[in-house]
Motif scaffolding. Structure first.
Motif, mmCIF file in Angstrom:
data_model
loop_
_atom_site.group_PDB
_atom_site.id
_atom_site.type_symbol
_atom_site.label_atom_id
_atom_site.label_comp_id
_atom_site.label_asym_id
_atom_site.label_seq_id
_atom_site.Cartn_x
_atom_site.Cartn_y
_atom_site.Cartn_z
ATOM 1 N N THR A 279 -8.031 -5.268 1.159
ATOM 2 C CA THR A 279 -7.926 -4.111 2.017
ATOM 3 C C THR A 279 -6.707 -3.308 2.346
ATOM 4 N N SER A 280 -6.527 -2.136 2.799
ATOM 5 C CA SER A 280 -5.195 -1.422 2.675
ATOM 6 C C SER A 280 -4.553 -1.957 3.959
ATOM 7 N N GLY A 281 -3.437 -1.909 3.852
ATOM 8 C CA GLY A 281 -2.460 -2.370 4.980
ATOM 9 C C GLY A 281 -1.413 -1.104 5.256
ATOM 10 N N THR A 282 -0.234 -1.313 5.966
ATOM 11 C CA THR A 282 0.767 -0.263 5.997
ATOM 12 C C THR A 282 1.673 -0.292 5.177
ATOM 13 N N THR A 283 1.871 -1.439 4.501
ATOM 14 C CA THR A 283 2.836 -1.529 3.385
ATOM 15 C C THR A 283 2.368 -2.331 2.165
ATOM 16 N N GLY A 284 3.010 -2.184 1.125
ATOM 17 C CA GLY A 284 2.744 -2.923 0.068
ATOM 18 C C GLY A 284 1.408 -2.799 -0.485
ATOM 19 N N LYS A 285 1.114 -3.712 -1.610
ATOM 20 C CA LYS A 285 -0.096 -3.644 -2.191
ATOM 21 C C LYS A 285 -1.262 -4.204 -1.020
ATOM 22 N N PRO A 286 -2.643 -3.929 -1.538
ATOM 23 C CA PRO A 286 -3.595 -4.351 -0.630
ATOM 24 C C PRO A 286 -3.534 -5.724 -0.458
ATOM 25 N N GLY A 527 -15.529 -2.079 31.733
ATOM 26 C CA GLY A 527 -14.804 -3.091 30.901
ATOM 27 C C GLY A 527 -15.270 -2.676 29.288
ATOM 28 N N TYR A 528 -15.689 -1.348 29.278
ATOM 29 C CA TYR A 528 -16.364 -1.006 28.021
ATOM 30 C C TYR A 528 -14.887 -0.370 27.169
ATOM 31 N N ILE A 529 -14.836 -0.839 25.837
ATOM 32 C CA ILE A 529 -13.745 -0.360 25.122
ATOM 33 C C ILE A 529 -14.101 1.025 24.280
ATOM 34 N N TRP A 530 -13.292 1.828 24.110
ATOM 35 C CA TRP A 530 -13.380 3.115 23.469
ATOM 36 C C TRP A 530 -12.052 2.891 22.460
ATOM 37 N N VAL A 531 -12.621 2.638 21.157
ATOM 38 C CA VAL A 531 -11.619 2.615 20.184
ATOM 39 C C VAL A 531 -11.245 4.440 19.759
ATOM 40 N N LEU A 532 -9.856 4.724 19.735
ATOM 41 C CA LEU A 532 -9.583 5.796 19.550
ATOM 42 C C LEU A 532 -9.312 6.415 18.082
ATOM 43 N N GLY A 533 -8.840 5.081 17.400
ATOM 44 C CA GLY A 533 -8.471 5.335 16.014
ATOM 45 C C GLY A 533 -7.029 4.435 15.757
ATOM 46 N N ARG A 534 -6.599 4.579 14.483
ATOM 47 C CA ARG A 534 -5.663 3.804 14.011
ATOM 48 C C ARG A 534 -4.310 4.044 14.784
ATOM 49 N N SER A 535 -3.382 3.342 15.100
ATOM 50 C CA SER A 535 -1.956 3.690 15.544
ATOM 51 C C SER A 535 -1.063 3.648 14.667
ATOM 52 N N ASP A 536 -1.228 3.287 13.317
ATOM 53 C CA ASP A 536 -0.404 3.062 12.424
ATOM 54 C C ASP A 536 -0.524 4.024 10.863
ATOM 55 N N GLU A 537 -0.260 3.576 9.796
ATOM 56 C CA GLU A 537 -0.080 4.527 8.730
ATOM 57 C C GLU A 537 -1.581 3.997 7.902
ATOM 58 N N ALA A 542 -13.324 9.269 5.253
ATOM 59 C CA ALA A 542 -14.909 9.102 5.413
ATOM 60 C C ALA A 542 -15.207 7.692 5.450
ATOM 61 N N GLY A 543 -14.456 7.127 6.410
ATOM 62 C CA GLY A 543 -14.876 5.659 6.836
ATOM 63 C C GLY A 543 -13.926 4.875 6.122
ATOM 64 N N HIS A 544 -13.592 5.286 4.863
ATOM 65 C CA HIS A 544 -13.158 4.176 3.931
ATOM 66 C C HIS A 544 -11.583 4.050 4.401
ATOM 67 N N ARG A 545 -11.172 2.969 4.350
ATOM 68 C CA ARG A 545 -9.708 2.434 4.677
ATOM 69 C C ARG A 545 -8.839 2.716 3.203
ATOM 70 N N ILE A 546 -7.787 3.558 3.597
ATOM 71 C CA ILE A 546 -6.780 3.810 2.725
ATOM 72 C C ILE A 546 -5.407 3.760 3.295
ATOM 73 N N GLY A 547 -4.533 3.069 2.966
ATOM 74 C CA GLY A 547 -3.110 3.056 3.180
ATOM 75 C C GLY A 547 -2.247 4.158 2.642
ATOM 76 N N GLU A 576 -10.793 12.218 8.669
ATOM 77 C CA GLU A 576 -9.353 12.382 8.247
ATOM 78 C C GLU A 576 -9.298 12.313 6.792
ATOM 79 N N VAL A 577 -8.185 13.206 6.487
ATOM 80 C CA VAL A 577 -8.136 13.319 5.144
ATOM 81 C C VAL A 577 -6.383 13.062 4.693
ATOM 82 N N PRO A 578 -6.156 12.624 3.231
ATOM 83 C CA PRO A 578 -4.526 12.425 3.322
ATOM 84 C C PRO A 578 -4.251 13.933 2.774
ATOM 85 N N ILE A 579 -2.863 14.112 3.180
ATOM 86 C CA ILE A 579 -2.131 15.376 2.652
ATOM 87 C C ILE A 579 -0.881 14.851 2.198
#
Ligand code: 6R9
Length: 674
Positions: A279-286, A527-537, A542-547, A576-579
């Motif tokens: 899976t994708s991270g913020t640095t380097g290879k998957p 005590g319910y959690i609302w996840v807002l989205g990624r805080s990183d890169e 389309a729901g697919h994870r891409i670094g 979200e879409v990459p630009i």
């Protein structure tokens, strides 16, 4: 600002529906809280109780202990079990023997619109097929416990069959999404050191044929560990050229294998690796995320009950692709562990007509539907008639996954698809968590449903929202989501991340000392959690994870490109879409074709899902004086929000240029990103 105001603000919601008199509400939030609290007080006993509901060859001696490396845990130590046994043998011993496990539908349709091909596999069919394939893996391909293989498989029944066959004999597998490129496949295969790649001759997608074999052929050129490509005949054509030195058809290997061959499931250690998923991270290879055997089985067993409330007369459908973690956990291992009847569909949601999915729900009487906000938003554009012309009254429960759900999509699922009857949840989890950790729990009948939230953390899960310094923030305030205690299904031993325990620790634990999800979240007063989205890169396209880093590395590898920065821009359908912004080398040809060339390059290097929506050529990127690219500014420009402080910027003109490029595009296309 009141709490609900701040949540609305953060989520950009105009409206939130709180279904207080929800039919599934048996007791209040308080009762859940005390139940949850008790599960944490008796944390080990609680999880041991859940785990013991499974069938173990040998009971575990210890519930949890620290592993060899920091923050790696060993769950259910000393216990022995096997996922293939739990998903198959256990069921065929009893009444589920001839229960339908998988109803598969291929994409192509006949002239009258009916599917050309469907396959119905009972638990006994699956059991027999998996035993034969396991026999081939062991006796003909010489694979043994601890060996690694890669699957590059489309959505056909042979994929779960291969996964279960590998699990049966303790062979570690990685499934690579069939939309990834040769290069993306090769890097995963090499990292794992796989001995074989299993792929199909091809598959159907939106009326076209994708020839996965050709892509695998290209990938193996740089994979010295691969002995052969094992082909699964999906197209049925004879035109696929094969080279006996490189390829072998699974069909041929199975020819002389007895139909009732039995391969005894390996008695695996609870801590043995089941699979590695990149899976994708913020640095380097998957990153190769490791999942173990016992902990993973436990979280799946628990969530099939609590979150999906799976019953024996249900018809369950998860619309994900098995190439992603959602498919691993909630198409293959989870539902089959639970003895469910499930749907598996090969193709595109809207092929050949926009009602394909809704027709599937009607034709098979689906009762539990697990899908994604992106799919919903894409359907919303096509009009309601494609949905309303089908009888969806069998549905009783709906969940979404992959990204935060927006109110319009929630409402559409709730009112149009679920007819106002079905709870609609948004299950939060990640590749790293193995299974769902934060969700409404219709199966426990404990929590009132609140539209759009992820829900409270599941029993036995301790989640917290903290600030920069790791200090919990008050309810209603945005912070970082962390998981404070280990959980069954977490990244597995020995190293969490395949071959890289240091990276495992630096990515997930160095910031807060606890597992950091990378997400922004808010906890409300219930005590319910609302996840807002990624805080990183990390992007969710389309729901697919891409670094973004993967995309940038691919771009700068192109001979024309000197520098590249990729950001996520909001998109109405894909979330979200990459630009991409690129600075070209001095000797690069000044041609309008550069953008096209770079698009093609990304498709070849990563896959079509990562293709940037726009590629801007600029003369410089906005950077700090220390040379760090200021993505914050670029994101603000793309989202149309305030740019904020730019005093640390090296060269303000760069901002102007990025801004001008973006605005020119907006003018050209007249409005939203695109
Ligand atoms: C299962 C999966 C993980 C990231 C995660 C978060 C986002 C997933 C979500 C959600 C809000 C939900 N995410 N489910 N955000 N609400 N219900 O998607 O795994 O591909 O590893 O992505 O997806 O940002 O951190 P994965």
């Amino acid at each position: 600002m009141s709490q609900s105001e701040s949540i609305r603000d953060a989520l950009n919601f105009e409206e939130r529906i709180v279904l207080d008199n929800w039919a599934h509400r048996n007791v209040g939030v308080e009762d859940y809280r005390s139940f949850h609290q008790k599960s944490l007080e008796k944390f080990e006993e609680f999880w041991a109780g859940v785990a013991r509901e499974l069938e173990w060859f040998k009971d575990f001696e210890k519930i949890i202990e620290p592993g060899e490396y920091p923050n790696v845990y060993r769950w259910f130590v000393g216990g022995r079990l096997n996922l293939s046994h739990l998903c198959l043998d256990r069921h065929v011993k009893g009444w589920r023997k001839n229960k339908v496990a998988i109803i598969w539908e291929g994409e192509p349709v006949k002239e009258n619109g009916e599917p050309q091909e469907t396959r119905v596999l009972t638990y006994y069919d699956l059991y027999r097929y998996v035993n034969r394939v396991a026999y081939v893996l062991r006796e003909k391909l010489g694979l043994k416990k601890g060996d690694r293989v890669a699957f590059y498989m489309p959505m056909i029944p042979e994929l779960p069959i291969l996964m279960l066959a590998a699990a049966r004999i303790g062979v570690i597998f990685t499934q690579v999404f069939s939309g990834f490129s040769a290069e993306a496949l090769a890097s995963r295969v090499s990292d794992l050191g796989a001995k074989y790649i299993f792929t199909a001759d091809g598959y159907y997608r939106r009326g076209r044929i994708v020839r996965t074999k050709e892509i695998a052929d290209k990938a193996v050129e740089t994979c010295p560990t691969v002995e052969k490509i094992v082909l699964i005949r999906r197209l049925g054509s004879t035109e696929t050229p094969v080279d006996p030195a490189k390829h072998v058809y699974l069909e041929e290997l199975l020819e002389d294998v007895k139909s009732n061959v039995y391969v005894k499931p390996e008695e695996l250690e609870s801590t043995d690796i089941l699979y590695v998923l990149y899976t994708s991270g913020t640095t380097g290879k998957p990153k190769g995320i490791i999942h173990d055997t016992g902990g993973y089985a436990t979280i799946l067993h628990a969530t099939m009950k609590w979150v999906f409330d799976m019953r024996d007369d249900d018809v369950y459908w998860c619309t994900a692709d098995i190439g992603w973690v959602t498919g691993h956990s909630y198409i293959v291992f989870g539902p089959l562990l639970a003895g469910a009847t499930e749907i598996m569909y090969e193709g595109a949601p809207d092929f050949p007509a926009p009602d394909r999915w809704w027709s599937i729900i009607e034709r098979y009487g689906v009762t539990i539907f697990y899908t994604s906000p992106t799919a919903v938003r894409a359907f919303m554009r096509l009009g309601t008639e494609h949905v309303t012309k089908h009888d969806l009254s069998t549905l009783r429960l709906i969940h979404s996954v992959g990204e935060p759900i927006n109110p319009a999509a929630w409402r559409w699922l709730f009112e149009l698809v679920g007819g106002g009857r079905c709870p609609v949840g948004s299950t939060w989890w990640m590749t790293e968590t193995g299974g769902i950790l934060i969700s409404h729990t219709p199966g426990l009948k404990l929590v009132p449903l609140k539209a759009g939230t992820n829900g409270p953390p599941l029993p036995g899960i301790e989640a917290e929202v903290v600030n920069e310094d790791g200090v919990p923030v008050p309810n209603g305030v945005k912070g970082y989501l962390i998981i404070k205690r280990p959980w069954p299904g977490m990244l597995g031993p020995p190293t969490g991340m395949y071959g890289d325990p240091e990276r495992y620790n630096s990515v997930y634990f160095s910031r807060f000392g606890y597992f950091f999800t990378g997400d922004y979240a808010i906890r409300d007063n219930d005590g319910y959690i609302w996840v807002l989205g990624r805080s990183d890169e990390v992007l969710k396209v389309a729901g697919h994870r891409i670094g973004t880093y993967e995309l940038e590395s691919a771009l700068v590898a192109h001979p024309y490109v000197a520098e590249a920065a990729v950001i996520g821009a909001p998109d109405e359908v894909k979330g979200e879409v990459p630009i991409a912004y690129v600075v070209l080398k001095a000797d690069a040809p000044a041609s309008a074709k550069v953008q096209e060339e770079l698009r093609k390059w990304i498709r070849e290097r990563i896959g079509a899902i990562a293709e940037p929506k726009s590629i801007f050529v600029v003369s410089k990127l906005p950077k700090t004086r220390s040379g760090k690219i200021m993505r914050r500014i670029m994101r603000a420009l793309a989202a149309g929000t305030a740019i904020g402080d730019i005093t640390t910027l090296e060269d303000e003109a760069a901002v102007e240029e990025v801004k001008a490029a973006y605005e020119a595009l907006m003018k050209e296309i007249g409005g939203k990103t695109g």
